[in-house]
Enzyme design. Structure first.
Site, mmCIF file in Angstrom:
data_model
loop_
_atom_site.group_PDB
_atom_site.id
_atom_site.type_symbol
_atom_site.label_atom_id
_atom_site.label_comp_id
_atom_site.label_asym_id
_atom_site.label_seq_id
_atom_site.Cartn_x
_atom_site.Cartn_y
_atom_site.Cartn_z
ATOM 1 N N GLY A 87 0.830 -1.208 -0.563
ATOM 2 C CA GLY A 87 0.195 0.009 -0.279
ATOM 3 C C GLY A 87 1.146 1.599 -0.331
ATOM 4 O O GLY A 87 2.000 1.201 -0.619
ATOM 5 N N SER A 88 0.418 1.816 0.567
ATOM 6 C CA SER A 88 1.088 3.881 0.808
ATOM 7 C C SER A 88 2.570 3.618 1.363
ATOM 8 O O SER A 88 3.136 4.697 0.933
ATOM 9 C CB SER A 88 0.473 4.407 1.356
ATOM 10 O OG SER A 88 -0.829 5.309 0.593
ATOM 11 N N VAL A 89 3.324 2.692 1.834
ATOM 12 C CA VAL A 89 3.952 2.988 2.303
ATOM 13 C C VAL A 89 4.884 2.902 1.167
ATOM 14 O O VAL A 89 6.212 3.178 1.275
ATOM 15 C CB VAL A 89 4.368 1.867 3.491
ATOM 16 C CG1 VAL A 89 3.594 1.564 4.725
ATOM 17 C CG2 VAL A 89 4.292 0.744 3.040
#
Length: 272
Positions: free
Chosen positions: A12-14
């Site tokens: 995801g956004s990491v």
């Protein structure tokens, strides 16, 4: 099993840390550059629409990370190009084992560049179409914390015999720099802003500077496609930001009823 080395999930956004760092290191984007985030909805390909949780218009490059814009991340990756993005993803250690001294470590999933689809460049920049272990993600973050070098993680520090004599000592193994120290310092400053004023605000620790990134990934459903009910909420970070000593990833598998990484995982990071 040790889930940190045996279980994989989409970051995801990491993963936007990798995208942003690569573009900055290659000189494809500057801190003052403005990115149009299309008010939260962008049809980038026929039948491919990217959404943001919150609508943003024109924001600066650092704000793409601070506010965690998927659209912004894809636009930054397109400046970088597929081949360069793929190389940086691999340089950061995705698709390869970390070599940690635990049994059962897996490589994760990262398709070769020649197997990318036409929409891979619109998915990978914010952590879809790639799967990794928690330890792989943490090692990638630590490239920023270590000033641009990748480190091999380990559990066992040393072995002593019955007389207290050290017979084995694990020394840190650092790679050649994969990004410039100035790039690492700049991204670290942006990750501090993520915690100070962005999606990672609940990871703030009084009196200590924290750098980090939130992530919320949709789980894959058995029949294919992404779930709209089941998620993994993550926060990844390190402290003190100016002289990092500790780094941690917190990932919650299918939290309910709240599921955003900044809401469910960042407070755990803060308390621990």
């Amino acid at each position: 099993r040790n889930r940190a080395v045996t279980d994989i999930f989409e970051p995801g956004s990491v993963f936007k840390i990798v995208t942003a760092t690569a573009a900055l290191n290659e000189g494809k984007i500057a801190m003052t550059d403005i990115v149009n985030c299309e008010q939260g909805q962008w049809q980038v390909r026929p039948r491919r629409v990217i959404h943001d949780v919150h609508p943003y218009g024109s924001i600066t490059f650092p704000e793409v990370l601070v506010h965690s814009s998927n659209i912004g991340a894809v636009k930054i990756a397109m400046r970088l190009g597929e081949r360069s993005l793929d190389q940086y993803i691999r340089n950061f250690g995705f698709g390869a084992m970390t070599g940690i001294d635990f049994p059962g470590e897996v490589r994760g999933i990262l398709r070769p560049l020649e197997q990318w689809s036409k929409i891979s460049i619109t998915s990978l920049p914010f952590g879809q179409e790639v799967a990794a272990t928690a330890i792989q993600m943490l090692r990638a973050l630590c490239v920023i914390a270590n000033g641009g070098q990748k480190v091999q993680p380990y559990l066992l520090e040393e072995i002593r015999d019955a007389n207290g004599v050290t017979v084995f000592k694990h020394e840190p193994v650092l790679s050649e720099p994969i990004i410039a120290p100035e790039t690492a310092a700049t991204i670290s400053g942006i990750l501090e802003r993520v915690v100070k004023e962005g999606t990672g605000a609940k990871a703030q620790i009084q009196g200590i500077r924290v750098a980090g990134k939130t992530g919320t990934s949709q789980k894959l459903e058995a029949g294919g496609g992404y779930s709209h009910q089941n998620f993994i909420g993550s926060f990844i970070g390190y402290a003190p930001a100016e002289d990092p000593m500790l780094a941690m990833i917190v990932s919650l598998d299918n939290p309910k009823p709240l599921y955003y990484g900044g809401t469910v995982a960042a407070p755990v990071f803060q308390k621990v």
